[in-house]
Scaffold this active site. Structure first.
Site, mmCIF file in Angstrom:
data_model
loop_
_atom_site.group_PDB
_atom_site.id
_atom_site.type_symbol
_atom_site.label_atom_id
_atom_site.label_comp_id
_atom_site.label_asym_id
_atom_site.label_seq_id
_atom_site.Cartn_x
_atom_site.Cartn_y
_atom_site.Cartn_z
ATOM 1 C CB SER A 143 -42.799 -31.576 -18.463
ATOM 2 O OG SER A 143 -42.687 -30.177 -18.520
ATOM 3 C CE LYS A 172 -48.317 -31.636 -17.373
ATOM 4 N NZ LYS A 172 -47.061 -31.805 -18.133
ATOM 5 C CB SER A 200 -45.195 -28.527 -16.907
ATOM 6 O OG SER A 200 -45.324 -29.625 -17.793
#
Lengths: 101, 458
Positions: free
Chosen positions: B166, B67, B142
């Site tokens: 997330s 990420k 996310s």
């Protein structure tokens, strides 16, 4: 439900948080604030008499380390400045906050 | 051998160790797949163009997607915000160092909601990511890019971060496995801080076994993160292939309004655990709507403090580059911490947070693990998050109680809609520091069902 927050208050908060806002953003953020504040207003329904606020939830206690310098973690001056937009003779350049006039 | 990008981590480790294939061939297969799908799905913000070799180790130079809020020396790190566009960190996150030392290769950086503020990946300043299972739908967020990368076989395994949902919510919407460790189990050093009291990095994987394998390398004390647990962690992969008979499961949130779509599949998942010998019981917990409020206040407050450092002086661009969502969150947090308002908002939120911790303590006296749906719905349509400043909080409602209490949890696929090809996930939560239990239950459930497409390929 009526508005619980005014544009003037939102403008003040923007100033405190150093967030530049256009007039259009000010209106949309005020509306979003209202929506959020109405959702979170339910906390007063929970009885918290005698409850201490949670600051940590998994049971760890203060974890300390020796106060010693670790050279391996240090940036060279060049590395530290490498990502700055403006530098001058080995320094960061910051916006002027004091004015003569 | 074809389709090397579709291998699980476990299978890839075995094939490379036995010299059946090379890690370079597997990396190349992932790079080829990225080139094939990234133009449409927008999963990677940056990635390798040619295979590279890592240090010796049991991860055997296998490619890991990371990420983009995790600092890497080899790629820019933007947190999907224009404030950090082009930023090259002069240091790397401890988890990146750890997986590289174990022989892993960072394949590239995946898209997220800007600053990880959101549950759709629609608020990225660099364009939304589409759900590889059905591109008319959102991947969740996310960590939407990391979950979509696993679902599209553009990596062997991925790393995400979770503050409240997330990792698990995008894993649910993309039909993959996502493991959120206990807060403090995995170092946060070198990750763009969002909510410092709940941020937890963890693996997003094709199988529970893969997630456990990567967690073994990610977890552990880090002197650079004073909130990381100094205690030795168990070997998580030892919790695989274990029986769950006689263990106790509490089923939560099934009577909440708005869960009509997912309820029958969680009933079915409960039945599977029962058939495996677990004692399953429907139970009551504190209403998660209150956790939304706690999370919203605490998270915004921590965001306003953490994002104060982005001034554009030492690195990055100035504060006019923040997107709408970040502006809203920073300002709401500033408000919640202001003199005259802090007691009403921040302090009462922390007290209700303590009530949730007490509620879980009570539940775990009766149950080994708690289960629920990972999300109140299957993946939502593109555009669903626009115009709703509380989209994420509602989408993550079922994760927020355990997140604000720092508990570990896992998402495992528990249904696929044959018409839309969209998935639903089962959320399994255990007491703090008991990742072993979520792995044990997740693995047992996964192996007793056919929802995991990679397992059946093995």
């Amino acid at each position: 439900m009526s508005a619980v927050i005014s544009k003037k208050l939102v403008d003040e908060i923007a100033h405190l948080a150093n967030i530049p806002l256009s007039d259009k953003e000010l209106s949309s953020i005020t509306a979003a604030f209202d929506e959020t504040l109405q959702v979170i207003d339910n906390l007063s329904e929970i009885d918290t008499t005698g409850i201490e606020p949670a600051h940590h939830t998994t049971g760890l206690e203060n974890i300390m380390r020796e106060d010693v310098v670790d050279n391996e973690r240090m940036f060279s001056q060049e590395e530290a400045l490498s990502q700055a937009k403006k530098t001058n003779v080995g320094y960061f350049v910051v916006p002027r906050i004091l004015h003569n006039d | 051998m074809t389709d090397l990008n579709k291998l699980t981590l476990k299978k890839a480790q075995k094939l490379v160790a036995e010299k059946e294939v090379t890690a370079a061939e597997i990396q190349q297969a992932c790079i080829d797949q990225i080139k094939e799908v990234n133009g449409k799905l927008n999963i990677f913000l940056s990635h390798l163009d040619v295979p590279v070799t890592a240090s010796e180790g049991s991860l055997h130079s296998l490619p890991i997607a990371v990420k983009d809020n995790v600092c890497t020396l080899d790629f820019p790190t933007t947190a999907s915000s224009k404030v950090l566009e082009g930023y090259r960190p002069p240091y790397e996150a401890s988890i990146v160092r750890k997986v590289k030392e174990a022989g892993g290769v960072i394949l590239g950086k995946t898209n997220l909601d800007a600053w990880a503020h959101g549950s759709s990946t629609e608020t990225s300043d660099f364009g939304l990511t589409l759900n590889p299972r059905n591109p008319d739908f959102l991947p969740g967020g996310s960590s939407g890019g990391s979950a979509a990368s696993v679902a599209s076989d553009t990596c062997i395994i991925a790393i995400g971060t979770e503050t409240a949902g997330s990792i698990r919510q995008p894993s649910a919407w993309c039909g993959v496995v996502g493991l959120k460790p206990t807060y403090g189990r995995v170092s946060r050093y070198g990750i763009a801080a969002m909510a410092s009291s709940t941020d937890s990095p963890g693996p997003i994987a094709k199988t529970v076994e893969d997630a456990a394998t990567l967690l073994d390398f990610m977890a552990g004390h880090d002197p650079l993160d004073a909130t990381s647990n100094p205690a030795e962690h168990p070997v998580f992969s030892n919790s695989l292939n274990k029986k769950i008979s006689g263990m106790k499961v509490g089923v939560l949130y099934q009577d909440l309004k708005g869960l009509e779509e997912v309820r029958p599949y969680i009933d079915a998942a409960s039945k599977v655990l029962e058939d495996l010998g677990a004692e399953v019981e429907y139970s009551q917990a504190l209403d998660p709507h209150y956790a939304i409020s706690v999370y919203t206040i605490v998270q915004r407050a921590e965001v306003s403090s953490n994002l104060a450092r982005y001034t554009g002086i030492r690195y990055g661009n100035d504060r006019s580059h923040f997107g709408d969502e970040a502006k809203r969150r920073i300002m709401l947090g500033t408000h919640a911490l202001r003199k005259g308002y802090a007691d009403k908002y921040y302090l009462s939120a922390q007290k209700v947070r303590a009530k949730f911790a007490l509620d879980f303590e009570k539940l775990f006296k009766k149950y080994d693990v708690l289960i629920s749906a990972s999300s109140p719905t299957l993946a939502e349509k593109i555009g669903a998050s626009e115009g709703s400043s509380m989209f994420g909080e509602l989408a993550d409602m079922l994760q927020e109680p355990s997140s604000i209490c720092g508990l570990p949890g896992i998402n495992v696929p528990c249904f696929r809609d044959p018409e839309t090809n969209l998935f639903l996930g089962l959320n399994i939560v255990a007491p703090a520091w008991r990742e072993d239990l979520v792995i044990q239950f997740g693995d047992a459930y996964e192996k007793a069902t056919t929802w995991n497409s990679w397992r059946t390929n093995d």
